[in-house]
Design a protein around this motif. Structure first.
Motif, PDB file in Angstrom:
ATOM      1  N   GLU A 221      13.661   5.461  -3.077  1.00 50.41           N
ATOM      2  CA  GLU A 221      14.059   4.295  -3.866  1.00 50.41           C
ATOM      3  C   GLU A 221      13.562   4.400  -5.302  1.00 50.41           C
ATOM      4  OE1 GLU A 221      11.822   0.233  -3.586  1.00 50.41           O
ATOM      5  OE2 GLU A 221      13.397   0.211  -2.052  1.00 50.41           O
ATOM      6  N   GLN A 222      12.351   4.950  -5.470  1.00 50.07           N
ATOM      7  CA  GLN A 222      11.765   5.079  -6.808  1.00 50.07           C
ATOM      8  C   GLN A 222      12.001   6.454  -7.419  1.00 50.07           C
ATOM      9  OE1 GLN A 222       7.785   3.175  -7.264  1.00 50.07           O
ATOM     10  NE2 GLN A 222       7.938   2.752  -5.070  1.00 50.07           N
ATOM     11  N   ARG A 223      12.737   7.303  -6.690  1.00 46.47           N
ATOM     12  CA  ARG A 223      13.031   8.662  -7.156  1.00 46.47           C
ATOM     13  C   ARG A 223      11.752   9.420  -7.510  1.00 46.47           C
ATOM     14  NH1 ARG A 223      18.477   7.785 -10.941  1.00 46.47           N
ATOM     15  NH2 ARG A 223      19.752   6.833  -9.277  1.00 46.47           N
ATOM     16  N   LEU A 224      10.788   9.314  -6.576  1.00 43.96           N
ATOM     17  CA  LEU A 224       9.509   9.979  -6.732  1.00 43.96           C
ATOM     18  C   LEU A 224       9.241  10.833  -5.494  1.00 43.96           C
ATOM     19  CD1 LEU A 224       7.363   7.017  -8.128  1.00 43.96           C
ATOM     20  CD2 LEU A 224       8.081   9.060  -9.386  1.00 43.96           C
ATOM     21  N   PRO A 225       8.385  11.845  -5.617  1.00 44.19           N
ATOM     22  CA  PRO A 225       8.067  12.660  -4.444  1.00 44.19           C
ATOM     23  C   PRO A 225       7.367  11.828  -3.374  1.00 44.19           C
ATOM     24  CG  PRO A 225       7.312  13.718  -6.482  1.00 44.19           C
ATOM     25  CD  PRO A 225       7.710  12.326  -6.842  1.00 44.19           C
ATOM     26  N   VAL A 226       7.565  12.222  -2.131  1.00 42.40           N
ATOM     27  CA  VAL A 226       6.853  11.574  -1.023  1.00 42.40           C
ATOM     28  C   VAL A 226       5.405  12.067  -1.042  1.00 42.40           C
ATOM     29  CG1 VAL A 226       6.747  11.227   1.465  1.00 42.40           C
ATOM     30  CG2 VAL A 226       8.969  11.529   0.342  1.00 42.40           C
TER      31      VAL A 226
ATOM     32  N   GLY B  41       0.808  -1.210   0.000  1.00 45.02           N
ATOM     33  CA  GLY B  41       0.000   0.000   0.000  1.00 45.02           C
ATOM     34  C   GLY B  41       0.842   1.261   0.000  1.00 45.02           C
ATOM     35  N   LEU B  42       1.931   1.263   0.769  1.00 46.03           N
ATOM     36  CA  LEU B  42       2.824   2.421   0.787  1.00 46.03           C
ATOM     37  C   LEU B  42       3.455   2.634  -0.583  1.00 46.03           C
ATOM     38  CD1 LEU B  42       2.564   1.811   3.927  1.00 46.03           C
ATOM     39  CD2 LEU B  42       4.865   2.758   4.120  1.00 46.03           C
ATOM     40  N   ARG B  43       3.914   1.554  -1.202  1.00 43.60           N
ATOM     41  CA  ARG B  43       4.542   1.672  -2.522  1.00 43.60           C
ATOM     42  C   ARG B  43       3.522   2.153  -3.560  1.00 43.60           C
ATOM     43  NH1 ARG B  43       9.594  -0.702  -2.754  1.00 43.60           N
ATOM     44  NH2 ARG B  43      10.142  -2.094  -1.005  1.00 43.60           N
TER      45      ARG B  43
ATOM     46  N   LYS C 117       8.971   7.414   3.023  1.00 45.86           N
ATOM     47  CA  LYS C 117      10.005   8.250   2.419  1.00 45.86           C
ATOM     48  C   LYS C 117      11.079   7.397   1.758  1.00 45.86           C
ATOM     49  CE  LYS C 117      13.193  12.073   3.243  1.00 45.86           C
ATOM     50  NZ  LYS C 117      14.233  11.457   2.380  1.00 45.86           N
ATOM     51  N   ALA C 118      11.437   6.276   2.399  1.00 47.69           N
ATOM     52  CA  ALA C 118      12.449   5.393   1.825  1.00 47.69           C
ATOM     53  C   ALA C 118      11.971   4.812   0.492  1.00 47.69           C
ATOM     54  CB  ALA C 118      12.782   4.276   2.805  1.00 47.69           C
ATOM     55  N   PHE C 119      10.695   4.418   0.420  1.00 49.08           N
ATOM     56  CA  PHE C 119      10.164   3.880  -0.831  1.00 49.08           C
ATOM     57  C   PHE C 119      10.148   4.957  -1.910  1.00 49.08           C
ATOM     58  CE2 PHE C 119       7.484   0.738   1.833  1.00 49.08           C
ATOM     59  CZ  PHE C 119       8.549  -0.154   1.869  1.00 49.08           C
TER      60      PHE C 119
END
Length: 287
Positions: A197-202, A163-165, A192-194
Motif C-alpha cells: 500500500e505504501q510502495r515500500l519494502p516488506v 505497529g505494523l505500519r 505485506k499488504a501495508f
C-alpha cells in the motif's frame, strides 16, 4: 535464522552476578542475540510485573559487551518516547562502536501510563512521538562524522496495525511480541499488504516468542508460539523459518517476578532448545 534470548534484567533475583551468568549462558550455548527490556521509573503499574531492581538497558548492555565477544546485544524493546531522540541516537551509536557493531535496537511505544506520567511524557501521544523519534534518530545517524558509520538495525515492536505500519515506514524489521502461530501468519499477510500500500519494502520478520517448556503437549488455539514440549517448540521455530523470519527471540519470562530468583530453570530450557535445533547451535566455551 538467528535465535536470541530475552534476558531478565529486572526483579528480586537480578544482580550483577546473575546478569553475568545470563550472558555467559546465552553466549556459551551458541545463541545469536542477548536482549534486555526497558523501564526507567518503576511505578506501581510497572512494578507489578517488572519490579526493582531494574537495570537500564544501555548501561547493562555496555557492561555485557565487555563480558562477551560474539553474541549480538539488543533491546526488546526500548520505549522510544522515554528519552530525547538525540540522546538515544548518541547512546546507540556509541554502544554500536564500543561493542564492535553488535547492537540491535528494538523499539516500542510503551504501555505503562503511570511511568509516562512520572517522566512527564504524554501517554496519548506515544505513537506520534515514537514516529518522530525514529525519524530524528535516523537523521542524526546520517551524520556519520559525528555518530559513526556502523549501521544500527532497528526492530519496530507492536502487534497492532499501527505497529505494523510503523515497522513498514521506519523499521528494518517487525518485532511482534508473544503471539500464536496462526495470528502471526495472518499478521505477516497484513504486513505485506501495508508495505504494498505504501510502495515500500516488506520489513524483515523478527518475533519474540515465549519459551515455556512442558512435559505434555499444549493444545488449544490460544497456545503461544514457543509454548509446549520440545518437539512443539522446535516445530514452531521451523515454521517461523519457513515464514521467512530473519531472527527469533526466545522469552523465558512468564510474568511472575519470582522467576528471576530461579534463573536455572530458564537456563535448562535454553540448553534443551539449543541441543534440539537442526543443526544444533554451536556451543562456545563458558568462562
Amino acid at each position: 535464522m538467528k535465535i536470541g534470548v530475552n534476558v531478565l534484567n529486572f526483579g528480586p533475583g537480578s544482580d550483577p552476578g546473575v546478569l553475568r551468568s545470563w550472558a555467559r549462558t546465552v553466549e556459551g550455548l551458541g545463541f545469536d542475540l542477548l536482549m534486555v527490556s526497558d523501564h526507567i521509573a518503576i511505578t506501581p503499574d510497572v512494578a507489578e510485573r517488572y519490579p526493582a531492581p531494574f537495570y537500564e538497558p544501555f548501561t547493562t548492555l555496555s557492561w555485557l559487551a565487555g563480558l562477551t565477544t560474539r553474541v549480538r546485544l539488543g533491546t526488546t524493546v526500548l520505549i522510544a518516547p522515554y528519552r530525547h531522540p538525540l540522546l538515544t541516537a548518541r547512546m546507540a551509536a556509541n554502544l554500536q562502536e564500543l561493542s564492535g557493531g553488535r547492537l540491535v535496537l528494538g523499539v516500542g511505544v510503551g504501555w505503562a501510563r503511570q511511568e509516562f506520567a512520572a517522566l512527564g511524557v504524554p501517554f496519548e501521544r506515544r505513537g506520534q512521538l515514537t514516529d518522530e523519534h525514529l525519524r530524528d534518530m535516523r537523521a542524526a545517524w546520517a551524520d556519520t562524522a559525528s555518530y559513526g558509520d556502523r549501521r544500527i538495525p532497528v526492530w519496530v515492536g507492536g502487534n497492532s496495525d499501527a505497529g505494523l505500519r510503523r515497522a513498514v515506514r521506519l523499521g528494518d524489521a517487525w518485532h511482534p511480541l508473544r503471539c500464536t502461530m496462526p495470528w502471526l501468519r495472518e499478521a505477516a499477510v497484513r504486513l505485506k499488504a501495508f508495505a504494498d500500500e505504501q510502495r515500500l519494502p516488506v520489513p524483515a520478520l523478527a518475533p519474540r516468542i515465549a519459551l515455556r517448556l512442558t512435559e505434555a503437549p499444549v493444545g488449544g488455539s490460544g497456545r503461544l508460539a514457543g509454548e509446549g514440549t520440545i518437539d512443539q517448540i522446535v516445530d514452531d521455530l521451523d515454521q517461523l523459518r519457513l515464514l521467512g523470519a530473519e531472527a527469533v527471540v526466545l522469552d523465558p519470562y512468564d510474568g511472575d517476578p519470582r522467576e528471576t530468583c530461579h534463573p536455572q530453570a530458564a537456563w535448562q530450557a535454553l540448553d534443551t532448545v539449543a541441543a534440539h535445533l537442526h543443526p544444533p547451535l554451536t556451543r562456545t566455551e563458558q568462562s
